[in-house]
Design a protein around this motif. Structure first.
Motif, PDB file in Angstrom:
ATOM      1  N   CYS A 162       0.858  -1.168   0.000  1.00  0.00           N
ATOM      2  CA  CYS A 162       0.000   0.000   0.000  1.00  0.00           C
ATOM      3  C   CYS A 162       0.901   1.228   0.000  1.00  0.00           C
ATOM      4  O   CYS A 162       1.975   1.215   0.625  1.00  0.00           O
ATOM      5  CB  CYS A 162      -0.891  -0.034   1.240  1.00  0.00           C
ATOM      6  N   ALA A 163       0.482   2.283  -0.707  1.00  0.00           N
ATOM      7  CA  ALA A 163       1.312   3.483  -0.780  1.00  0.00           C
ATOM      8  C   ALA A 163       0.434   4.724  -0.786  1.00  0.00           C
ATOM      9  O   ALA A 163      -0.710   4.693  -1.253  1.00  0.00           O
ATOM     10  CB  ALA A 163       2.189   3.465  -2.027  1.00  0.00           C
ATOM     11  N   VAL A 164       0.991   5.817  -0.280  1.00  0.00           N
ATOM     12  CA  VAL A 164       0.293   7.093  -0.253  1.00  0.00           C
ATOM     13  C   VAL A 164       1.154   8.159  -0.905  1.00  0.00           C
ATOM     14  O   VAL A 164       2.385   8.164  -0.754  1.00  0.00           O
ATOM     15  CB  VAL A 164      -0.079   7.490   1.200  1.00  0.00           C
ATOM     16  N   LYS A 165       0.521   9.013  -1.661  1.00  0.00           N
ATOM     17  CA  LYS A 165       1.202  10.182  -2.206  1.00  0.00           C
ATOM     18  C   LYS A 165       0.574  11.398  -1.536  1.00  0.00           C
ATOM     19  O   LYS A 165      -0.622  11.625  -1.665  1.00  0.00           O
ATOM     20  CB  LYS A 165       1.047  10.273  -3.721  1.00  0.00           C
ATOM     21  N   GLY A 166       1.391  12.136  -0.796  1.00  0.00           N
ATOM     22  CA  GLY A 166       0.869  13.283  -0.083  1.00  0.00           C
ATOM     23  C   GLY A 166       1.195  14.580  -0.772  1.00  0.00           C
ATOM     24  O   GLY A 166       0.924  14.751  -1.947  1.00  0.00           O
ATOM     25  N   GLY A 167       1.816  15.497  -0.044  1.00  0.00           N
ATOM     26  CA  GLY A 167       2.051  16.835  -0.580  1.00  0.00           C
ATOM     27  C   GLY A 167       3.075  16.897  -1.684  1.00  0.00           C
ATOM     28  O   GLY A 167       3.028  17.776  -2.528  1.00  0.00           O
ATOM     29  N   GLY A 168       4.007  15.977  -1.686  1.00  0.00           N
ATOM     30  CA  GLY A 168       5.023  15.980  -2.736  1.00  0.00           C
ATOM     31  C   GLY A 168       4.677  14.993  -3.820  1.00  0.00           C
ATOM     32  O   GLY A 168       3.534  14.584  -3.959  1.00  0.00           O
ATOM     33  N   ASN A 169       5.647  14.633  -4.611  1.00  0.00           N
ATOM     34  CA  ASN A 169       5.398  13.672  -5.678  1.00  0.00           C
ATOM     35  C   ASN A 169       5.818  12.256  -5.324  1.00  0.00           C
ATOM     36  O   ASN A 169       5.483  11.321  -6.028  1.00  0.00           O
ATOM     37  CB  ASN A 169       6.127  14.114  -6.943  1.00  0.00           C
TER      38      ASN A 169
END
Lengths: 112, 114
Positions: free
Chosen positions: A91-98
């Motif tokens: 599982c992975a999350v992309k937040g404020g950056g790339n």
């Protein structure tokens, strides 16, 4: 900072049984969420992604995942597991950056 | 079409040697990422390029690690004076743009430092 927790390191299911892999994330705003699968010696293959809209997303190979904001979860499900689904799931999350922030993965074993 | 390719697929280096790992992204992809995956762990971000510009190198673990993408396509990750703790799989990913689009991963280079 964003983070992802996959509480189950190993899961074993019988072929034909249903599957649910857990994923909890930490991020202050609406996250972009992904599930990837990795077979031995292979790169990561995208199963599905959530950006916005419908909280139940469909992916490849019969997988689906549900985004639950109240629980900060994005669990992966499959109604009937096939022996070829044995692999490691991230599982992975992309937040404020790339960049993507990954969990530590869940190793799935399928018993015939 | 062709996916992300990486070479070599396997590399064995003696401690103290320098290594160079290559990534060929999907043609036309603007963004390129490098990740490090230690045994039994998830991938961890190293660095990010948009075209030839290195916009984020916050994940590089030390100044022994250096990445470049001089013409905005092929990228090279260089590790100087390798240490045993550098042993890992190094994954490259590319994306059509740096925003919402998913990342497409290559097969990785497995580096073993002896």
């Amino acid at each position: 900072a964003q983070s992802v927790t996959q509480p189950d390191i190993h899961i074993t299911v019988s072929e034909g049984a249903s599957l649910e892999l857990r994923c909890n994330y930490s991020y202050g705003a609406t996250p972009y969420l992904f599930w990837y699968v990795q077979s031995p010696g292979q790169g990561l293959q995208l199963l599905l992604k959530y950006f916005s809209g419908d909280t139940l997303v469909q992916g490849i190979k019969g997988f689906e995942a549900e985004f639950k904001r109240s629980q900060s979860s994005f669990n992966l499900r499959k109604p009937s597991v096939h022996w070829s689904d044995a692999a490691e799931y991230f599982c992975a999350v992309k937040g404020g950056g790339n960049k993507l922030t990954f969990g530590t993965g869940t190793q799935l074993k399928v018993e015939l | 079409g062709a996916g992300v390719s990486q070479s070599p697929r396997y590399k064995v280096a003696k401690r103290g040697q320098d290594v160079a790992l290559r990534c060929d992204p999907i043609s036309g992809h603007v963004s390129l990422f490098w990740y490090q995956q230690a045994l039994g762990q998830g991938p961890e971000f190293l660095t990010y390029f948009q075209n030839e510009a290195q916009l984020d190198k916050s994940g590089l673990p030390s100044d022994r690690f250096f990445a470049e993408r001089p013409e905005g396509s092929v990228s090279t990750l260089k590790i100087q004076r390798t240490q045993q703790e550098d042993s890992a799989v190094y994954l490259c990913a590319s994306s059509p743009e740096g925003g919402l689009r998913e990342q497409y991963f290559g097969p990785g280079t497995r580096l073993t430092v002896t």
